[in-house]
Structure formats: structure tokens, C-alpha cells
Write an enzyme that holds these catalytic residues in place. Structure first.
Site, short mmCIF file in Angstrom:
data_model
loop_
_atom_site.label_atom_id
_atom_site.label_comp_id
_atom_site.label_asym_id
_atom_site.label_seq_id
_atom_site.Cartn_x
_atom_site.Cartn_y
_atom_site.Cartn_z
N GLY A 275 -4.27 4.07 5.26
CA GLY A 275 -3.62 5.29 5.76
C GLY A 275 -4.60 6.35 6.19
O GLY A 275 -4.32 7.17 7.07
N ASP A 276 -5.79 6.34 5.56
CA ASP A 276 -6.84 7.32 5.89
C ASP A 276 -7.88 6.71 6.82
O ASP A 276 -9.01 7.18 6.89
CB ASP A 276 -7.50 7.81 4.59
CG ASP A 276 -8.01 6.65 3.73
OD1 ASP A 276 -8.01 5.50 4.24
OD2 ASP A 276 -8.41 6.89 2.59
N GLU B 274 -0.19 4.30 -0.88
CA GLU B 274 -1.21 5.37 -0.83
C GLU B 274 -1.79 5.63 -2.23
O GLU B 274 -1.06 5.76 -3.21
CB GLU B 274 -0.70 6.66 -0.19
CG GLU B 274 -1.80 7.71 0.07
CD GLU B 274 -3.05 7.14 0.76
OE1 GLU B 274 -3.82 6.43 0.09
OE2 GLU B 274 -3.26 7.40 1.96
N ASP C 30 0.87 -1.18 0.00
CA ASP C 30 0.00 0.00 0.00
C ASP C 30 0.91 1.23 0.00
O ASP C 30 1.59 1.50 1.00
CB ASP C 30 -0.91 -0.02 1.23
CG ASP C 30 -1.99 1.04 1.15
OD1 ASP C 30 -1.84 1.99 0.34
OD2 ASP C 30 -2.99 0.93 1.89
N ASP D 191 -27.11 -12.95 28.81
CA ASP D 191 -27.77 -12.89 27.50
C ASP D 191 -26.99 -13.60 26.40
O ASP D 191 -27.56 -13.95 25.37
CB ASP D 191 -27.99 -11.42 27.07
CG ASP D 191 -28.98 -10.69 27.97
OD1 ASP D 191 -29.59 -11.34 28.85
OD2 ASP D 191 -29.13 -9.46 27.80
N HIS E 270 -29.56 -12.29 23.00
CA HIS E 270 -30.97 -11.88 22.91
C HIS E 270 -31.15 -10.62 23.75
O HIS E 270 -30.51 -10.46 24.81
CB HIS E 270 -31.91 -12.99 23.39
CG HIS E 270 -31.80 -13.26 24.85
ND1 HIS E 270 -32.61 -12.66 25.80
CD2 HIS E 270 -30.94 -14.05 25.54
CE1 HIS E 270 -32.27 -13.08 27.00
NE2 HIS E 270 -31.25 -13.91 26.88
O1 AHR Z 1 -3.72 3.04 -1.12
C1 AHR Z 1 -4.89 2.41 -0.74
C2 AHR Z 1 -5.64 3.20 0.27
O2 AHR Z 1 -6.14 4.36 -0.33
C3 AHR Z 1 -4.92 3.74 1.46
O3 AHR Z 1 -4.65 2.80 2.47
C4 AHR Z 1 -5.89 4.75 1.94
O4 AHR Z 1 -5.29 5.76 2.70
C5 AHR Z 1 -6.54 5.26 0.68
O5 AHR Z 1 -7.92 5.21 0.78
#
Ligand code: AHR
Length: 487
Positions: free
Chosen positions: A284-285, A209, A207, A477, A452
Site C-alpha cells: 500500500g505504501d 495494512e 494485506d 550488446d 556488455h
Molecule cells: O501490511 C503490509 C504492508 O505494510 C503494506 O502493504 C504496506 O503498506 C506496509 O508497509
């Protein structure tokens, strides 16, 4: 030696080392992780059994007896203080908890053995994740780094993003200007627009970004194989001069091989703009729809050689990863015909049943009940559709339909053969939390179990954002007496 002793000797030392299953340095004997229990919110540090050893899982078991525990901190063993805690909200997603924080994972969600000794990994269910934004010693900009993680090759999905590695320090994806702001291991089948490898996945990818990469191109790279071993070693590394690599292999035998090594993708990934935060189980986001299991992982300073990684892979093999039972408590035998009886005082004449519109509730059932209701309250135990170490419950009167959760509500659905249906319909029975019968834990959302409340049934956590997660009466429960079926 531990993996981080091997990296240190090669002058590519660990700057973060995370594992709830074992010490990653020969001499490490400090705390591995912290658990927090549902009964009173008390926390407990879990240490290795000895320096360099396996986690003391029985200390966790004793602390968490007859309640639930979550992993609240995964400590950094490198001495840099890069501890992972509950991930904060990001630009793509808010977690379900107050302040937008993600879920913590069930501490007992991923049991394994290491050379026969029990330990617990990190079972990331959708909405859960860990992070540290401000780290020490982790690569920034185009600086060199390496990383590996040991993962469960059978636990993944296509959502963004089951990652471990380097990400944004502000939890925000600012768009294409942030291409190269991340360098993390990704494991799964990508999100449709993403890259892929050979076969049907899952794949180890990077990844970086705004893109999961299996090689140079944002697309298919046949050199990146489907990696569905039960235990997978995944490696990503990158260095200045436009060079990076994806590597991996079986964590229990053989060695790691290179799936891609070469130049960075085009479009803003060279030089890199790494920000040095560390994420686990999220993008990352804070995109938090992914699932996967993490057992151990490190980030290094410097670009490790293939020889160093071969030695680390050997060390991982010698740790002896193995599977262990996912169930406990009274046996719930495949092939048996059963009913689920409520144990909450005042309601013990009620049983779980499905209505004619397929939702699951409780109602009073006994030998005088109409035969239609007896059928609706009767189930056949089947091998788990999503994991053969757990079970599924097929309706007696609607054969081919199984109990599953959907948006946390329990219902029956016919088996459409999909991965999601199979996972939603898989449950791992454990000992009842009130000392009676069984807890029926969701395989895919281990913090959640059959519950439940007001005569309706959900998969519920012991405390959480939904009304059905109330801790009030939780242990009663979620505890069910499994008896003979009515039909
Ligand atoms: O690069 C893939 C994803 O894209 C990252 O993890 C995220 O930050 C963005 O949505």
C-alpha cells in the site's frame, strides 16, 4: 459466461476486472492491455481474439519483433475505468524511474497458454508495480467487497508485498492509524514479522495494512495451506459486521476452499477504513521488493457467496491454463559446453569470461589464448537452478560456480543452495535482438538480459535508470553467439 458475468448475476458485480490474458466478460471485446516498445516508444493496444476470448498475443509478438516491450496499461474491463498504470512513489519506497515511478514489466515475461492459445501474464520483478489511486465504484470504509486473482504459485518471495487489491489512495502508510486501510490479496512467504500458514509457503494471505494476515491472529494459522500449484486461484473478501475470508485452490482442477472466515484481527481492523485505490505487485505504501505473476483478477462490489466463487473457479478452470516454453531462438542445450561471443560490430573478437575475482567481463579470446583464460571463458549449460524450463551456466574452470546477477552486475558464485542464488543464476535464452544468436534473459528480472558495456557485463534493460541500460547499441550488446567452448 465470464467470471464477471457470474458475479453480476449474483448481484456482486465486478467494479474492476484486469487481465492481459483473456476477456473476463462474455461480451468484452475492447482493449485488454497496452504495450510500449523499446525501439521507438510507440504503444499498441492488445485486444482479445474475439468477444470473451483470449488475448491476441501474436499482435504483441509482431509489434515487438527484434525489440523489447513493456506492459504500460492494464485496462479495467468492468466499464468503471479503473485502469492500472505505472505505480507512483509511496511512503515506503520510490521506484527506480524518474519521479520515483516503479518499473513496468516485460510484456513477454510470463507466457502461458489458455486452452492451447498463447497469452502473456504480468511477471512482477522486484521494483515493478501498477496502481490507480482514484477509482470508481471500489469499496471504501467498511463496505463489502470480494476479489480473486490467478497467480503463479511457483513465483514469489518474502519481501513486501506481492498484492492485488484495495489500498491507500495517497500511497502512504500513516502508521497504525491506517490499520484496515487496505484489503488486498497477498501471495508469498511473508516478511519475517508477518503471518504464515502451514508448511513452508507460499501462502495466500490478506494485506490489511501494517500486517499480512493468514487468519485472525497476526501469526501462524494452520488452516492456511502452502499453495504452490503452478496456477493458483486466490480469494479475499470482507463485509461489514466484522466478517472476512481467505480462500483459494488450484486454478486448473478441484475447487476453492476456505482457509479462514470469521472476525477481523484486533487492533484497528474493525470497522475497516478501506480507501479504494487498486494496487498490483506492491504494498500500500509502494513497498516494491516483492515478486510474483498475475494473470487475471477482479474486485467486486458486495460480498460474493461461496457458491458464486465456486462458479468463478470453474470458469477459471475452463479457461485451461497451461505452461509453454520460456525460450526461443537457437537451442542452448543442457549438457553442452559453450562460449558467449559478442556480436556488437567492432568487438566480435571478444567473449564473456570471469576474472580471478569472479566478476564477468568480456575480453579477446582465441585459440592462441592461455589455457587459464580459455577455462575462464568456457561454460557448461545446466538445467535452470531456479526454473527447470530455463538454464544456468556453470563455470568450466570453477565447477560448482554459476553465472548470476547481483545488483545487476554479472559474476560467478558457488551455489549456496539458496532460493535467491538459484533465481539469480537462471536465464532464459531467446532469439538475439539483432537477428544473431541469443538474448540471455534473466528469469527473475525479465526486463534485463546479459549485456556488455565498456567490457563489463550486466543484466540490462532496454532503457532505464542505470548507465548500462542505455538504448544506444542495446540490440547488439545483448545478442550473443553461442559457440563451442574453448576448454
Ligand atoms: O501490511 C503490509 C504492508 O505494510 C503494506 O502493504 C504496506 O503498506 C506496509 O508497509
Amino acid at each position: 459466461a465470464g467470471p464477471c458475468d457470474i458475479y453480476a448475476k449474483a448481484n456482486t458485480p465486478c467494479v474492476a476486472a484486469h487481465s492481459p490474458v483473456r476477456a473476463l466478460y462474455d461480451s468484452y471485446k475492447d482493449v485488454l492491455y497496452q504495450v510500449k516498445r523499446g525501439s521507438d516508444n510507440q504503444t499498441m493496444p492488445i485486444y482479445p481474439l474475439q468477444a470473451g476470448g483470449v488475448a491476441n498475443a501474436s499482435a504483441q509478438d509482431a509489434f515487438c519483433v527484434q525489440t523489447t516491450c513493456v506492459i504500460s496499461i492494464i485496462y479495467d474491463q468492468s466499464g468503471k475505468g479503473n485502469h492500472l498504470t505505472q505505480a507512483p512513489p509511496g511512503s515506503a519506497a520510490q521506484g527506480p524511474n524518474p519521479g520515483g515511478y516503479d518499473d513496468l514489466v516485460l510484456a513477454a515475461g510470463a507466457p502461458i497458454t489458455l486452452n492451447g492459445k498463447k497469452a502473456y501474464g504480468v511477471f512482477i520483478q522486484p521494483n515493478s508495480g501498477y496502481r490507480i489511486d482514484n477509482t470508481t465504484g471500489v469499496a471504501k470504509g467498511d463496505a463489502a467487497e470480494g476479489m480473486y486473482a490467478v497467480l503463479d504459485g511457483t513465483h514469489y518471495n518474502s519481501r513486501c508485498c506481492f498484492d492485488y487489491g484495495n489500498a491507500e489512495s495517497d500511497n502512504t502508510d500513516h502508521g497504525s492509524s491506517d490499520n484496515g486501510a487496505m484489503e488486498a490479496i497477498y501471495f508469498g512467504t511473508g516478511d519475517g514479522s508477518a503471518s504464515s500458514g502451514s508448511g513452508s509457503g507460499p501462502w495466500v494471505m490478506a494485506d490489511l495494512e501494517n500486517g499480512l494476515y493468514s487468519g485472525y491472529n497476526h501469526g501462524n494459522n494452520n488452516g492456511d495451506p502452502t499453495l504452490n500449484y503452478r496456477f493458483v486461484t486466490a480469494i479475499v473478501k470482507g463485509e461489514p459486521g466484522n466478517n472476512w475470508a481467505i480462500r483459494g485452490g488450484d486454478a486448473t482442477s478441484g475447487t476453492v476452499s476456505t482457509f479462514y472466515e470469521g472476525q477481523r484481527p484486533s487492533g484497528g481492523y474493525n470497522p475497516m477504513k478501506k480507501q479504494g485505490s487498486i494496487i498490483l505487485g506492491i504494498g500500500g505504501d509502494n513497498s516494491d521488493g516483492a515478486q510474483g505473476t498475475f494473470y487475471e483478477g477482479v474486485i467486486t462490489s458486495g460480498y460474493p457467496t461461496n457458491d458464486t466463487e465456486a462458479a468463478v473457479a470453474k470458469n477459471i478452470q475452463s479457461a485451461g491454463y497451461g505452461v509453454t516454453s520460456l525460450t526461443s531462438g537457437p537451442a542452448v542445450n543442457v549438457g553442452s559446453s559453450i562460449s558467449f561471443k559478442v556480436t556488437t560490430p567492432g568487438f566480435t573478437d571478444r567473449f564473456l569470461y570471469h576474472t580471478s575475482d569472479n566478476v564477468i567481463n568480456t575480453t579477446v579470446v582465441n585459440s592462441n589464448s592461455p589455457s587459464a583464460l580459455k577455462g575462464q571463458a568456457s561454460w557448461t549449460v545446466r538445467t535452470g537452478l531456479g526454473n527447470s524450463m530455463c538454464v544456468s551456466f556453470e563455470s568450466k574452470d570453477v565447477p560448482g560456480s554459476y553465472i548470476r546477477h547481483s545488483s545487476s552486475r554479472l559474476r560467478i558464485d558457488s551455489d549456496d543452495g539458496s532460493k535467491l542464488m538459484h533465481e539469480d543464476a537462471t536465464f532464459c535464452p531467446e532469439a538475439g535482438l539483432n537477428g544473431q544468436g541469443n538474448l540471455i534473459r534473466s528469469w527473475s528480472y525479465p526486463t534485463r538480459s546479459f549485456r556488455h558495456i565498456n567490457a563489463a557485463c550486466y543484466i540490462a534493460a532496454n532503457g532505464g535508470p542505470n548507465f548500462f541500460d542505455t538504448t544506444n547499441s542495446y540490440n547488439n550488446d545483448v545478442s550473443w553467439l553461442i559457440g563451442n567452448s574453448f576448454a
